[in-house]
Design a protein around this motif. Structure first.
Motif: not given
Length: 73
Positions: A23-38, A51-62
């Motif tokens: 509620a008190d944060k700007k979009v750029e203040d936090v990373t909201i990571l959606d690990v669902r499918q596209p 969006l980083v689907p869970l099966p791809e998470l380890t490849d996209d940590l950067q």
């Protein structure tokens, strides 16, 4: 890289707690990571979520900014 180390410490939140947290944060203040499918993401997602689907998470940590809090759903 061990992704579990990257995402610790972990705190679980329910929907109301997540809303309150964002509620008190700007979009750029936090990373909201959606690990669902596209198709799930396209159906609806939290504005600003990355969006980083869970099966791809380890490849996209950067893509995750380690200087900000990360909320995963």
């Amino acid at each position: 890289m061990n992704w579990r180390q990257f995402l610790t410490p972990v705190t679980s939140m329910d929907t109301d707690q997540a809303r309150s947290f964002l509620a008190d944060k700007k979009v750029e203040d936090v990373t909201i990571l959606d690990v669902r499918q596209p198709k799930e993401y396209e159906t609806g997602h939290i504005p600003g979520a990355v969006l980083v689907p869970l099966p791809e998470l380890t490849d996209d940590l950067q893509r995750i900014d380690r200087t900000k809090p990360v909320m995963v759903y």
